[in-house]
Design an enzyme around this catalytic site. Sequence first.
Site, mmCIF file in Angstrom:
data_model
loop_
_atom_site.group_PDB
_atom_site.id
_atom_site.type_symbol
_atom_site.label_atom_id
_atom_site.label_comp_id
_atom_site.label_asym_id
_atom_site.label_seq_id
_atom_site.Cartn_x
_atom_site.Cartn_y
_atom_site.Cartn_z
ATOM 1 N N GLY A 191 0.816 -1.218 0.000
ATOM 2 C CA GLY A 191 0.000 0.000 0.000
ATOM 3 C C GLY A 191 0.841 1.257 0.000
ATOM 4 N N GLU A 236 -2.388 6.512 -2.721
ATOM 5 C CA GLU A 236 -3.597 6.963 -2.008
ATOM 6 C C GLU A 236 -4.538 7.661 -2.991
ATOM 7 O OE1 GLU A 236 -2.369 9.352 1.324
ATOM 8 O OE2 GLU A 236 -1.408 7.608 2.285
ATOM 9 N N GLU A 240 3.316 1.512 -11.184
ATOM 10 C CA GLU A 240 4.776 1.487 -10.958
ATOM 11 C C GLU A 240 5.467 2.685 -11.596
ATOM 12 O OE1 GLU A 240 6.569 -0.470 -9.203
ATOM 13 O OE2 GLU A 240 5.425 -2.316 -8.915
HETATM 14 P P1 TGC Z 1 12.671 12.421 -4.358
HETATM 15 O O1 TGC Z 1 12.862 13.628 -3.485
HETATM 16 O O2 TGC Z 1 13.265 12.422 -5.720
HETATM 17 O O3 TGC Z 1 13.205 11.128 -3.603
HETATM 18 C C1 TGC Z 1 12.911 10.870 -2.232
HETATM 19 C C2 TGC Z 1 13.972 9.922 -1.730
HETATM 20 O O4 TGC Z 1 13.887 8.687 -2.443
HETATM 21 C C3 TGC Z 1 15.111 8.400 -3.125
HETATM 22 N N1 TGC Z 1 14.742 7.753 -4.385
HETATM 23 C C4 TGC Z 1 14.861 6.434 -4.592
HETATM 24 N N2 TGC Z 1 15.358 5.460 -3.800
HETATM 25 C C5 TGC Z 1 15.353 4.210 -4.295
HETATM 26 N N3 TGC Z 1 14.855 3.908 -5.510
HETATM 27 C C6 TGC Z 1 14.334 4.863 -6.328
HETATM 28 N N4 TGC Z 1 13.802 4.541 -7.522
HETATM 29 C C7 TGC Z 1 14.323 6.200 -5.884
HETATM 30 N N5 TGC Z 1 13.886 7.385 -6.396
HETATM 31 C C8 TGC Z 1 14.151 8.313 -5.464
HETATM 32 C C9 TGC Z 1 15.769 9.749 -3.296
HETATM 33 O O5 TGC Z 1 17.162 9.624 -3.441
HETATM 34 C C10 TGC Z 1 15.386 10.422 -1.992
HETATM 35 O O6 TGC Z 1 16.208 9.905 -0.955
HETATM 36 P P2 TGC Z 1 16.697 10.849 0.249
HETATM 37 O O7 TGC Z 1 17.569 9.969 1.069
HETATM 38 O O8 TGC Z 1 17.420 11.991 -0.424
HETATM 39 O O9 TGC Z 1 15.440 11.295 0.943
HETATM 40 O O10 TGC Z 1 11.124 12.125 -4.403
HETATM 41 P P3 TGC Z 1 9.929 12.918 -5.085
HETATM 42 O O11 TGC Z 1 8.866 13.110 -4.047
HETATM 43 O O12 TGC Z 1 10.424 14.151 -5.795
HETATM 44 O O13 TGC Z 1 9.371 11.870 -6.154
HETATM 45 C C11 TGC Z 1 10.129 11.387 -7.193
HETATM 46 C C12 TGC Z 1 9.280 10.469 -8.103
HETATM 47 C C13 TGC Z 1 8.186 11.240 -8.804
HETATM 48 C C14 TGC Z 1 10.237 9.931 -9.158
HETATM 49 C C15 TGC Z 1 8.675 9.307 -7.284
HETATM 50 O O14 TGC Z 1 7.794 9.749 -6.347
HETATM 51 C C16 TGC Z 1 7.979 8.263 -8.149
HETATM 52 O O15 TGC Z 1 8.646 7.340 -8.613
HETATM 53 N N6 TGC Z 1 6.625 8.357 -8.344
HETATM 54 C C17 TGC Z 1 5.864 7.306 -8.995
HETATM 55 C C18 TGC Z 1 5.045 6.562 -7.948
HETATM 56 C C19 TGC Z 1 4.938 5.096 -8.232
HETATM 57 O O16 TGC Z 1 5.681 4.526 -9.034
HETATM 58 N N7 TGC Z 1 4.048 4.428 -7.549
HETATM 59 C C20 TGC Z 1 3.917 3.005 -7.656
HETATM 60 C C21 TGC Z 1 3.008 2.450 -6.589
HETATM 61 S S1 TGC Z 1 3.124 0.699 -6.420
HETATM 62 C C22 TGC Z 1 2.417 0.086 -7.802
HETATM 63 O O17 TGC Z 1 2.059 0.742 -8.711
HETATM 64 C C23 TGC Z 1 2.291 -1.381 -7.826
HETATM 65 S S2 TGC Z 1 1.572 -2.002 -9.231
HETATM 66 C C24 TGC Z 1 2.250 -3.524 -9.132
HETATM 67 C C25 TGC Z 1 1.644 -4.565 -9.879
HETATM 68 O O18 TGC Z 1 0.426 -4.839 -9.749
HETATM 69 O O19 TGC Z 1 2.421 -5.213 -10.637
HETATM 70 P P1 FAD Z 2 -1.845 10.612 -11.198
HETATM 71 O O1 FAD Z 2 -0.610 10.676 -10.369
HETATM 72 O O2 FAD Z 2 -3.011 11.426 -10.764
HETATM 73 O O3 FAD Z 2 -1.458 11.004 -12.688
HETATM 74 C C1 FAD Z 2 -2.425 11.407 -13.668
HETATM 75 C C2 FAD Z 2 -1.659 11.859 -14.915
HETATM 76 O O4 FAD Z 2 -0.859 13.000 -14.586
HETATM 77 C C3 FAD Z 2 -0.697 10.797 -15.436
HETATM 78 O O5 FAD Z 2 -0.700 10.802 -16.841
HETATM 79 C C4 FAD Z 2 0.657 11.264 -14.925
HETATM 80 O O6 FAD Z 2 1.757 10.850 -15.769
HETATM 81 C C5 FAD Z 2 0.480 12.778 -14.986
HETATM 82 N N1 FAD Z 2 1.390 13.464 -14.046
HETATM 83 C C6 FAD Z 2 1.412 13.390 -12.688
HETATM 84 N N2 FAD Z 2 2.413 14.139 -12.195
HETATM 85 C C7 FAD Z 2 3.048 14.693 -13.251
HETATM 86 C C8 FAD Z 2 4.179 15.551 -13.411
HETATM 87 N N3 FAD Z 2 4.896 15.970 -12.356
HETATM 88 N N4 FAD Z 2 4.532 15.932 -14.663
HETATM 89 C C9 FAD Z 2 3.849 15.485 -15.754
HETATM 90 N N5 FAD Z 2 2.777 14.673 -15.662
HETATM 91 C C10 FAD Z 2 2.393 14.281 -14.443
HETATM 92 N N6 FAD Z 2 -0.340 1.306 -6.162
HETATM 93 C C11 FAD Z 2 0.142 0.708 -5.025
HETATM 94 O O7 FAD Z 2 0.612 1.377 -4.106
HETATM 95 N N7 FAD Z 2 0.102 -0.649 -4.899
HETATM 96 C C12 FAD Z 2 -0.414 -1.457 -5.853
HETATM 97 O O8 FAD Z 2 -0.412 -2.676 -5.709
HETATM 98 C C13 FAD Z 2 -0.936 -0.865 -7.033
HETATM 99 N N8 FAD Z 2 -1.535 -1.631 -7.996
HETATM 100 C C14 FAD Z 2 -2.175 -1.034 -9.052
HETATM 101 C C15 FAD Z 2 -2.953 -1.794 -9.917
HETATM 102 C C16 FAD Z 2 -3.647 -1.187 -10.956
HETATM 103 C C17 FAD Z 2 -4.518 -2.005 -11.854
HETATM 104 C C18 FAD Z 2 -3.533 0.212 -11.164
HETATM 105 C C19 FAD Z 2 -4.242 0.896 -12.297
HETATM 106 C C20 FAD Z 2 -2.759 0.972 -10.306
HETATM 107 C C21 FAD Z 2 -2.088 0.368 -9.239
HETATM 108 N N9 FAD Z 2 -1.389 1.133 -8.292
HETATM 109 C C22 FAD Z 2 -0.876 0.551 -7.154
HETATM 110 C C23 FAD Z 2 -1.396 2.584 -8.388
HETATM 111 C C24 FAD Z 2 -0.450 3.151 -9.448
HETATM 112 O O9 FAD Z 2 0.876 3.084 -9.019
HETATM 113 C C25 FAD Z 2 -0.880 4.591 -9.718
HETATM 114 O O10 FAD Z 2 -2.085 4.519 -10.456
HETATM 115 C C26 FAD Z 2 0.176 5.364 -10.508
HETATM 116 O O11 FAD Z 2 1.331 5.582 -9.728
HETATM 117 C C27 FAD Z 2 -0.370 6.732 -10.998
HETATM 118 O O12 FAD Z 2 -1.032 7.409 -9.986
HETATM 119 P P2 FAD Z 2 -2.520 8.021 -10.259
HETATM 120 O O13 FAD Z 2 -3.343 6.926 -10.822
HETATM 121 O O14 FAD Z 2 -2.957 8.659 -9.007
HETATM 122 O O15 FAD Z 2 -2.312 9.088 -11.390
#
Ligand code: TGC
Ligand code: FAD
Length: 392
Positions: free
Chosen positions: A137, A140, A371
């Site tokens: 999780g 949000e 991701e």
């Molecule tokens: P930022 O200030 O850049 O970084 C905060 C701290 O994190 C460190 N860091 C990392 N560490 C390890 N691995 C990485 N990939 C890292 N990227 C950054 C960074 O060095 C820093 O460390 P410290 O010690 O200086 O505090 O953070 P930000 O708030 O500006 O955000 C950067 C951004 C946008 C790249 C990051 O928030 C991001 O990757 N956003 C995307 C969110 C995302 O991918 N969510 C996924 C949720 S889980 C999911 O989707 C599961 S689906 C799975 C499935 O069903 O298969």
């Molecule tokens: P938003 O963040 O609201 O983004 C909306 C749009 O705005 C996107 O096109 C994005 O690229 C764009 N955008 C946002 N910020 C910027 C920026 N700075 N500059 C330019 N464009 C921007 N999450 C978990 O934690 N655990 C899970 O197991 C998990 N499983 C998932 C399974 C499914 C089927 C799906 C659909 C999602 C899952 N997720 C999970 C959540 C997923 O990681 C988020 O949906 C994803 O990170 C995008 O967040 P959001 O949907 O809130 O989109």
Amino acid sequence: MKPDLFEAPDYYNLDELLTDEHKLVRDAAREWVKRDVSPIIEDYAQKAEFPTQIINGLAEIGAFGPYIPAEYGGAGLDQISYGLIMQEIERGDSGVRSTASVQSSLVMYPIWKYGNEEQRNKYLPKLASGEWMGCFGLTEPDHGSNPGGMVTNFKDMGDHYLLNGAKMWISNAPFAQVAVVWAKNEEGRIHGLIVERGMEGFTTPETHNKWSLRASATGELIFDNVKIPKENLLPNKSGLGAPLGCLDSARYGIAWGAIGAAMDCYDTALRYSKERIQFGKPIGQFQLQQKKLAEMITEITKAQLLTWRLGVLRNEDKATSAQISMAKRNNVDMAINIAREARQMLGGMGITGEYSIMRHSMNLESVITYEGTHDIHLLITGMDVTGLNAFK
Ligand code: TGC
Ligand code: FAD
């Protein structure tokens, strides 16, 4: 659904880069997908249901904790074997790969890396065997791409923590026994907590009406004054870097997985192009169809090389997060484009459940979003090459 006649494309003899162990692991996963996933997956996707009967099989092919050491029940494999398992599973269905990715990289990995020995011994063997399923999780309702803004929080009550908040879009949530949840303490520092099903105030409503990843269960995690035992806090890493570190491992697996989905679409379209006759010829004899197939195999081959190299870097512990972002973004984009082209090559049949392409195409709409979205990964590459941060 048609019988699974899949033959994996290997245009550049990449098998020569693999060890015998890699090929053994990959072939076992491939056979399992043909036998236990392909015959049922279309029905489950149509019903929007996760096929729980495949959990044991996933555990047996090493899909739960492929690189987690054997002492904790993992398969103790290297990063390329891990990638190949993800490729084969996603060749069957991205939703099944999601279940494995979450279990391995987002639940077992943080317990292994950030947990203590008691936590490793308590949770990892049961997660590796599939006896317990986990979820992760982070996202949000108001914080998706920007997880650092999360509002889910916990307070220190002396002998326990009190957890409040909500997570959304959580894969495996509806059936998971264990949730690794990211929340802020009273100082605003992010920590990982292990939440177990049955804790009072913890609910996991299922998310319905998805047109994508229909064979994967998605839900919310709701925490209403949930009492968390103090020993459930992951002690060895905090801050946003902790959950993002897990994402590196999962994104790497997705880069391989997307190749599997693309290979399946290409292979299906190639076979169809030789069988389908129009204007007295197989459609594969028309230049426009050949262009599509030639471009598909070129893009698959480029992605295979990129990802194999990333696996070597990961094995040497040298891969950067930005390199992983590039591969996740490139390969999912490649796969979604191939799925669209392949779907067109099948004409009307392409929209039916007789073939896997439309299901892959719809699944990949989630894979390109979760991701880290396509655009977020582009900005990570942009930040890496310029040194300038577009997020601040
Ligand atoms: P930022 O200030 O850049 O970084 C905060 C701290 O994190 C460190 N860091 C990392 N560490 C390890 N691995 C990485 N990939 C890292 N990227 C950054 C960074 O060095 C820093 O460390 P410290 O010690 O200086 O505090 O953070 P930000 O708030 O500006 O955000 C950067 C951004 C946008 C790249 C990051 O928030 C991001 O990757 N956003 C995307 C969110 C995302 O991918 N969510 C996924 C949720 S889980 C999911 O989707 C599961 S689906 C799975 C499935 O069903 O298969
Ligand atoms: P938003 O963040 O609201 O983004 C909306 C749009 O705005 C996107 O096109 C994005 O690229 C764009 N955008 C946002 N910020 C910027 C920026 N700075 N500059 C330019 N464009 C921007 N999450 C978990 O934690 N655990 C899970 O197991 C998990 N499983 C998932 C399974 C499914 C089927 C799906 C659909 C999602 C899952 N997720 C999970 C959540 C997923 O990681 C988020 O949906 C994803 O990170 C995008 O967040 P959001 O949907 O809130 O989109």
